[in-house]
Design an enzyme around this catalytic site. Sequence first.
Site, mmCIF file in Angstrom:
data_model
loop_
_atom_site.group_PDB
_atom_site.id
_atom_site.type_symbol
_atom_site.label_atom_id
_atom_site.label_comp_id
_atom_site.label_asym_id
_atom_site.label_seq_id
_atom_site.Cartn_x
_atom_site.Cartn_y
_atom_site.Cartn_z
ATOM 1 N N TYR A 104 0.857 -1.202 0.000
ATOM 2 C CA TYR A 104 0.000 0.000 0.000
ATOM 3 C C TYR A 104 0.889 1.247 0.000
ATOM 4 O O TYR A 104 0.683 2.164 -0.793
ATOM 5 C CB TYR A 104 -0.917 -0.023 1.219
ATOM 6 C CG TYR A 104 -1.804 1.196 1.359
ATOM 7 C CD1 TYR A 104 -2.987 1.311 0.614
ATOM 8 C CD2 TYR A 104 -1.468 2.234 2.235
ATOM 9 C CE1 TYR A 104 -3.796 2.429 0.751
ATOM 10 C CE2 TYR A 104 -2.275 3.347 2.375
ATOM 11 C CZ TYR A 104 -3.442 3.446 1.635
ATOM 12 O OH TYR A 104 -4.244 4.557 1.764
ATOM 13 N N ALA A 105 1.870 1.288 0.902
ATOM 14 C CA ALA A 105 2.756 2.463 0.994
ATOM 15 C C ALA A 105 3.524 2.655 -0.319
ATOM 16 O O ALA A 105 3.692 3.786 -0.786
ATOM 17 C CB ALA A 105 3.725 2.301 2.159
ATOM 18 N N THR A 153 3.325 17.529 -3.720
ATOM 19 C CA THR A 153 2.583 16.668 -2.800
ATOM 20 C C THR A 153 2.394 17.431 -1.505
ATOM 21 O O THR A 153 3.363 17.941 -0.943
ATOM 22 C CB THR A 153 3.347 15.360 -2.516
ATOM 23 O OG1 THR A 153 3.483 14.657 -3.759
ATOM 24 C CG2 THR A 153 2.591 14.476 -1.527
HETATM 25 N N1 LIG Z 1 -9.416 6.829 5.276
HETATM 26 C C1 LIG Z 1 -8.162 7.089 5.563
HETATM 27 O O1 LIG Z 1 -7.774 7.178 6.741
HETATM 28 C C2 LIG Z 1 -7.178 7.310 4.464
HETATM 29 C C3 LIG Z 1 -5.858 7.674 4.825
HETATM 30 C C4 LIG Z 1 -4.940 7.904 3.838
HETATM 31 C C5 LIG Z 1 -5.306 7.808 2.494
HETATM 32 N N2 LIG Z 1 -6.578 7.431 2.171
HETATM 33 C C6 LIG Z 1 -6.896 7.337 0.736
HETATM 34 O O2 LIG Z 1 -8.101 8.026 0.482
HETATM 35 C C7 LIG Z 1 -8.783 7.418 -0.621
HETATM 36 C C8 LIG Z 1 -10.226 7.123 -0.224
HETATM 37 O O3 LIG Z 1 -10.219 6.231 0.873
HETATM 38 P P1 LIG Z 1 -11.503 5.970 1.790
HETATM 39 O O4 LIG Z 1 -11.001 5.885 3.163
HETATM 40 O O5 LIG Z 1 -12.568 6.929 1.442
HETATM 41 O O6 LIG Z 1 -11.862 4.493 1.289
HETATM 42 P P2 LIG Z 1 -13.268 3.685 1.299
HETATM 43 O O7 LIG Z 1 -14.169 4.278 2.305
HETATM 44 O O8 LIG Z 1 -12.886 2.257 1.405
HETATM 45 O O9 LIG Z 1 -13.859 3.991 -0.175
HETATM 46 C C9 LIG Z 1 -13.126 3.562 -1.291
HETATM 47 C C10 LIG Z 1 -13.839 3.946 -2.580
HETATM 48 O O10 LIG Z 1 -13.031 3.472 -3.662
HETATM 49 C C11 LIG Z 1 -13.832 2.704 -4.536
HETATM 50 N N3 LIG Z 1 -13.090 1.595 -5.165
HETATM 51 C C12 LIG Z 1 -12.254 0.715 -4.583
HETATM 52 N N4 LIG Z 1 -11.849 -0.191 -5.498
HETATM 53 C C13 LIG Z 1 -12.465 0.112 -6.660
HETATM 54 C C14 LIG Z 1 -12.472 -0.459 -7.964
HETATM 55 N N5 LIG Z 1 -11.772 -1.566 -8.270
HETATM 56 N N6 LIG Z 1 -13.217 0.133 -8.919
HETATM 57 C C15 LIG Z 1 -13.962 1.231 -8.636
HETATM 58 N N7 LIG Z 1 -13.992 1.824 -7.434
HETATM 59 C C16 LIG Z 1 -13.253 1.265 -6.449
HETATM 60 C C17 LIG Z 1 -14.941 2.142 -3.678
HETATM 61 O O11 LIG Z 1 -16.028 1.831 -4.533
HETATM 62 P P3 LIG Z 1 -17.293 0.959 -4.004
HETATM 63 O O12 LIG Z 1 -17.972 1.873 -3.020
HETATM 64 O O13 LIG Z 1 -18.101 0.721 -5.210
HETATM 65 O O14 LIG Z 1 -16.716 -0.252 -3.351
HETATM 66 C C18 LIG Z 1 -15.204 3.295 -2.707
HETATM 67 O O15 LIG Z 1 -16.156 4.191 -3.248
HETATM 68 C C19 LIG Z 1 -7.996 6.162 -0.974
HETATM 69 O O16 LIG Z 1 -7.156 6.417 -2.065
HETATM 70 C C20 LIG Z 1 -7.168 5.909 0.282
HETATM 71 O O17 LIG Z 1 -6.010 5.191 -0.001
HETATM 72 C C21 LIG Z 1 -7.522 7.187 3.122
#
Ligand SMILES: NC(=O)c1ccc[n+]([C@@H]2O[C@H](COP(=O)([O-])OP(=O)(O)OC[C@H]3O[C@@H](n4cnc5c(N)ncnc54)[C@H](OP(=O)(O)O)[C@@H]3O)[C@@H](O)[C@H]2O)c1
Length: 238
Positions: free
Chosen positions: A148-149, A231
């Site tokens: 992931y990182a 970034t």
């Molecule tokens: N939350 C945190 O603490 C955090 C921290 C650092 C970075 N991030 C980054 O922020 C971003 C959003 O994260 P989140 O926490 O909001 O995640 P989340 O709640 O798990 O939501 C992920 C979203 O990505 C979509 N997705 C995943 N795989 C997919 C695929 N194969 N095709 C189409 N859509 C896909 C999902 O679609 P479905 O709803 O249809 O499944 C969902 O809408 C990510 O890039 C994550 O790495 C998050």
Amino acid sequence: MAPGLYTGRVVLVTGSRRGVGRMIAEHVLEQGGTVVGFARGEATFAHESYRHLQVDLVQPAAIQEAFLALRREFPALHIVVNNAGVLLSQHALIMPVDAVRNMIDTNLVAPFLVSREAARLMKKGKWGRIINIGSMASSLEPIGDSVYAACKAGLRTMGNVLAKELAPFNITVNTLAVTAIATDMLAQLPEEQIRSAVAGLPIPRFATPDDILNVVDFFASERSSYVTAQTLFLGGVN
Ligand SMILES: NC(=O)c1ccc[n+]([C@@H]2O[C@H](COP(=O)([O-])OP(=O)(O)OC[C@H]3O[C@@H](n4cnc5c(N)ncnc54)[C@H](OP(=O)(O)O)[C@@H]3O)[C@@H](O)[C@H]2O)c1
């Protein structure tokens, strides 16, 4: 009604159904923009200026098909937020290869393909903003988060190269490295692991939606045409 920050803009948000992507999509809609959302599942909200497309981003053909649909419906594409991501992290000694491949396909290959399709459309309008959602993990390099990182570090590096390739077309590419924020993704991790990661941040708290939206607005702004290949880490991470 007074024009909003995104009035007249067509904005593609990947992963718009939940979490951070939904926050960004709803904010853009509130600010007068049109949003095209890509996600695997059906739409979880409705708005007259929201168009949801079910796309599995690990399938390159599905991405191409979705862009064909987008092109048929919208005269232009101005902004892309590469937000969709998956966290299937495990200690390297036990992580199945399928999880490795899924993370690379979703978190790195898909943003590359989406950015490329988007840039082809933005080039026509001689204006574009590509915003990648990165992670503090690319800097903190936590145990158990190797792939992931690495994907998030790769996303940042890829964005920097695309920024150079796309600068002649007035397209900027920047990365917002997010810290912990309560979403389904974060809920997958043990609470103690999250608490200790947050406690170790220079500003030891969770990110709020506004912390994220503030930077998205900055990168998306007309005034940020001289800001590219950057970034921005939230919370003082560097
Ligand atoms: N939350 C945190 O603490 C955090 C921290 C650092 C970075 N991030 C980054 O922020 C971003 C959003 O994260 P989140 O926490 O909001 O995640 P989340 O709640 O798990 O939501 C992920 C979203 O990505 C979509 N997705 C995943 N795989 C997919 C695929 N194969 N095709 C189409 N859509 C896909 C999902 O679609 P479905 O709803 O249809 O499944 C969902 O809408 C990510 O890039 C994550 O790495 C998050």
